[in-house]
Design an enzyme around this catalytic site. Structure first.
Site, mmCIF file in Angstrom:
data_model
loop_
_atom_site.group_PDB
_atom_site.id
_atom_site.type_symbol
_atom_site.label_atom_id
_atom_site.label_comp_id
_atom_site.label_asym_id
_atom_site.label_seq_id
_atom_site.Cartn_x
_atom_site.Cartn_y
_atom_site.Cartn_z
ATOM 1 N N HIS A 123 0.583 -3.784 -3.984
ATOM 2 C CA HIS A 123 0.430 -2.693 -4.945
ATOM 3 C C HIS A 123 1.775 -2.495 -5.635
ATOM 4 O O HIS A 123 2.827 -2.862 -5.100
ATOM 5 C CB HIS A 123 0.011 -1.410 -4.242
ATOM 6 C CG HIS A 123 -1.384 -1.447 -3.719
ATOM 7 N ND1 HIS A 123 -2.037 -0.312 -3.307
ATOM 8 C CD2 HIS A 123 -2.256 -2.463 -3.533
ATOM 9 C CE1 HIS A 123 -3.259 -0.622 -2.892
ATOM 10 N NE2 HIS A 123 -3.401 -1.930 -3.014
ATOM 11 N N GLU B 221 3.677 0.027 -5.994
ATOM 12 C CA GLU B 221 4.648 0.767 -5.197
ATOM 13 C C GLU B 221 5.306 -0.117 -4.138
ATOM 14 O O GLU B 221 6.518 -0.045 -3.919
ATOM 15 C CB GLU B 221 3.982 1.961 -4.490
ATOM 16 C CG GLU B 221 3.342 2.953 -5.422
ATOM 17 C CD GLU B 221 1.846 2.719 -5.659
ATOM 18 O OE1 GLU B 221 1.127 3.714 -5.804
ATOM 19 O OE2 GLU B 221 1.425 1.539 -5.712
ATOM 20 N N CYS C 117 -2.274 5.307 -3.013
ATOM 21 C CA CYS C 117 -3.290 5.241 -1.963
ATOM 22 C C CYS C 117 -2.642 5.556 -0.615
ATOM 23 O O CYS C 117 -1.424 5.756 -0.512
ATOM 24 C CB CYS C 117 -3.916 3.847 -1.940
ATOM 25 S SG CYS C 117 -2.776 2.555 -1.348
ATOM 26 N N CYS D 296 0.239 3.161 0.402
ATOM 27 C CA CYS D 296 1.473 3.370 -0.351
ATOM 28 C C CYS D 296 2.162 4.682 0.019
ATOM 29 O O CYS D 296 3.390 4.738 0.104
ATOM 30 C CB CYS D 296 1.188 3.292 -1.846
ATOM 31 S SG CYS D 296 0.726 1.607 -2.350
#
EC number: 3.5.4.33
Length: 174
Positions: free
Chosen positions: A66, A68, A96, A99
């Site tokens: 992701h 992040e 999410c 993260c």
């Protein structure tokens, strides 16, 4: 009543947040060009970018890639420390659960995100993980910076994806 100094500081912080969010927005566009869900992230420490990334789980064959996480990995390497104390992260979409956990473990000081994620957001939408007091570190957060632009980028991406799938289905039926 808000003092003039408080208002000036607030205006200055908003301008700073918009600046860094626009950079995250541009990173999200890079990911979109590769067919990834357009999410971008920038990590700033002492006014300098120390990490940045965009979603890459499809192209990297990595479910953890992701925006992040990509930015956290880059920042940790650049600073030679997995603790990013004093750093802020700017991300176009509400993080999410995975993260949020990574932000806590990295000791990120501040999270700024553009738009909420009603299906899987772990900050304000589905769960409010950063509001729980059982973590050993607190991440402050704010949202809504460039929200309209971030939301439009995502909804446009998914509209195009649905249109492509319909066209592919029509082609198979011919």
């Amino acid at each position: 009543m808000t003092s003039l100094d408080e208002r000036d500081n607030s205006d200055s912080l908003l301008a700073q947040d918009e600046y860094w969010m626009s950079r995250a927005f541009a990173l999200a566009a890079q990911g979109e060009q590769l067919g990834e869900v357009p999410v971008g992230a920038v990590i700033v420490c002492d006014g300098q970018v120390v990490g940045e990334g965009f979603n890459q789980p499809i192209t990297s064959h990595d479910p953890t890639a992701h925006a992040e996480i990509v930015a956290l990995r880059q920042a940790a390497q650049r600073l030679q420390n997995y603790r990013l104390v004093g750093a802020s992260i700017y991300v176009t979409l509400e993080p999410c659960t995975m993260c949020v956990g990574a932000l806590v473990h990295a000791r990120i000081s501040r999270l700024v995100f553009g738009t909420s994620e009603p299906k899987a957001g772990a900050v304000v939408s589905k769960s409010q993980l950063l509001d729980n007091n059982y973590f050993n570190h607190r991440v402050s957060y704010s949202s809504g910076v460039m929200a309209r632009e971030c939301q439009h980028q995502l909804s446009h991406f998914f509209a195009l994806r649905r249109q492509q799938k319909r066209q592919e289905k029509e082609q198979r039926l011919k």
